[in-house]
Design an enzyme around this catalytic site. Sequence first.
Site, PDB file in Angstrom:
ATOM      1  CB  SER A 109      51.841  66.964   8.888  1.00  0.00           C
ATOM      2  OG  SER A 109      53.084  66.876   9.511  1.00  0.00           O
ATOM      3  CG  HIS A 113      52.984  62.026  10.817  1.00  0.00           C
ATOM      4  ND1 HIS A 113      52.156  62.818  11.578  1.00  0.00           N
ATOM      5  CD2 HIS A 113      53.567  62.869   9.916  1.00  0.00           C
ATOM      6  CE1 HIS A 113      52.241  64.084  11.160  1.00  0.00           C
ATOM      7  NE2 HIS A 113      53.086  64.143  10.153  1.00  0.00           N
ATOM      8  CD  GLU A 121      50.928  61.809  14.883  1.00  0.00           C
ATOM      9  OE1 GLU A 121      51.797  62.044  14.040  1.00  0.00           O
ATOM     10  OE2 GLU A 121      49.712  61.971  14.638  1.00  0.00           O
TER      11      GLU A 121
END
Length: 549
Positions: free
Chosen positions: A206, A454, A337
């Site tokens: 990230s 994510h 995600e």
Amino acid sequence: MLSIVSSFIFVLCAFCVSTEEEFPVVNTKLGPIRGRYLESRLGNKFLSFRGIRYAEAPVGVLRFQPPIPVKTWNETFDATEDGPICVQETQDPSIITEDCLRLNVYTINKSPDRNRAVIIYFHPGGFYELSSQSKFVAGPEYLMDHDIVFVTANYRLGILGFLSTGTKEAPGNNGLKDQVVAMRWVQENIEQFGGNPNSVTIMGYSAGAISNSLHMVSPMSQGLFHRVIVMSGSASAQWSIPSDQLDLAKKQARLLNCSDESIDSIMECLRKATKEDFSKTVRDMFEFAVSNPIILFKPVVERDFGQDRFLTEDPTCLIQSGKFPKIEVLAGVTEHEFLFPAIDILKNDSYRQQMSTNFAKLSPICFLYERDSTNSERISSNLKSYYFGNSNSSDWLTFDGLRKLSADGIIGFGMHRFMKLVNVHTTVYRYEFNYTGRYSHTYYPADKPYGAVHHDDLLYLLRVPVMTPMFNKTDPENPIVENMTGWWTNFASTGNPNVGAFKSSVEWLPSTTQEGQYLEINETPTMNKQLFADRYSVWDTLFPIECPN
Ligand SMILES: *[C@@H]1O[C@H](CO)[C@@H](O)[C@H](O)[C@H]1NC(C)=O
Ligand SMILES: *[C@@H]1O[C@H](CO)[C@@H](O)[C@H](O)[C@H]1NC(C)=O
Ligand SMILES: *[C@@H]1O[C@H](CO)[C@@H](O)[C@H](O)[C@H]1NC(C)=O
Ligand SMILES: *[C@@H]1O[C@H](CO)[C@@H](O)[C@H](O)[C@H]1NC(C)=O
Ligand SMILES: *[C@@H]1O[C@H](CO)[C@@H](O)[C@H](O)[C@H]1NC(C)=O
Ligand SMILES: *[C@@H]1O[C@H](CO)[C@@H](O)[C@H](O)[C@H]1NC(C)=O
Ligand SMILES: *[C@@H]1O[C@H](CO)[C@@H](O)[C@H](O)[C@H]1NC(C)=O
């Protein structure tokens, strides 16, 4: 009397010996460092050196200055426990400090003749939160069942790391310059821990992945690493890389009840503020629904004031024109995600109402594109009809549309663009992480994991003590941990996830720009191609790359 003295000496010595065994010392060029043994997932002993200072404390006059590499020391540095974390939002201000430029080294043994591959990990957290602490989200216990040296590093966060007035007072990128100093530290010192300074892989997730996509093109980072892992984040996205964030600096000053009239008044205010002032106001820096825009504290293309510049041109243009070292890249996304804003918005009546009546204003904030222009309105209207159809009903804002828009707008499209552009020039191994386990960062709608979101892939590469137990040999997660750590450490050791100590029965083929082959990682890993081609092509059309010739 004599016997009392000698037994006293004996006790002392016994203590000395066990101290050295339990708490070994490594002599670096900078000074001695004491660590301690920890136990890996599979019960192997390894050495940890945590909280090692790599830069002078950026406090007082050094606040908002680029990092200064640490000076040598004489007293043995105690690295037997987790170090501190950088200033961020917290319930407990005692755990945050500005004196946070620390790194952690994990190694199987410290004999310097061993030339092990090194992985340096830069943590996620939107450039405003999280840390490299082992007890929090970056435990080394899974990777340390492999013969590598693992390094994790803190870097300054929020305004303290990313203040950018666009003037000589604060040209920007200090948090990224911290990472550069950490990488230089590895070059200078890692041999003492059994690591090979000529085999360094940077791995980022990230915000850490955005960082790594920038290290590829940063003049400051060249020569400091040899392979790169880019997980769920890239700077080659639809969001702009500005040359300052003066508006953000002004907003921070106002939140601290200061004047925002001049750079001087802003700087005076920000220099006087306490760590608690910054910590308490982080959340108010965001504009909508908890944490949007999620990429608020941005890297910048630095104006030239004679300083060492981290970024000198737009990174997407640099990557497109091949101005980066032709090293191997491993990169990918999770299936779902960035689901989080979709849930935050839909479960709150007020947010949902605002989003559905004012999409043209809020979509650019949440999904990171230009605002307040006719082009912005055109983009919003195109995205709305693609993700939600042309329903006239008042509840057009569906979960399915919003989750895909969040996934693509915040992470997916940027990764797609990055991998496609990089792939023109060098070898890329792509993946889509599509494994749903017992644990997840999102249990939705009820208490069941929604799917791979994510950070979920990190649960099998790093120990995340705040979320899961340590996955042992008999846990159902054992095979996915073996696969993930195996592929990743193979790649770090050889530049090819198929080659190395870990043997897999599937062949992970490198991808091409045209075909976009990727490994779908789940219980039955298989090669696939053109991930979400239809969704990403909408973004490719709406956000053409514009580079100076
Ligand atoms: C370390 O020791 C050397 C030699 O005794 C001395 O010159 C130096 O000032 C010391 N450095 C620190 C940081 O204490
Ligand atoms: C700024 O002023 C407001 C309103 O008076 C107050 O609630 C807040 O605590 C102040 N913030 C700081 C950082 O002093
Ligand atoms: C929705 O968000 C608003 C603004 O943050 C907050 O005041 C409110 O409590 C939230 N409502 C729910 C149901 O969470
Ligand atoms: C929505 O409304 C417009 C004009 O009010 C109309 O032309 C269109 O056919 C409607 N679409 C649907 C799907 O009902
Ligand atoms: C992910 O895996 C599930 C089954 O586990 C499958 O239904 C789904 O289509 C996969 N999605 C993608 C995008 O690969
Ligand atoms: C593995 O961990 C689980 C808890 O996650 C525990 O119930 C089990 O006893 C452990 N097995 C072994 C062999 O340690
Ligand atoms: C791990 O990879 C192997 C192929 O090498 C595959 O057979 C196995 O199903 C995978 N397991 C998981 C949980 O990923």
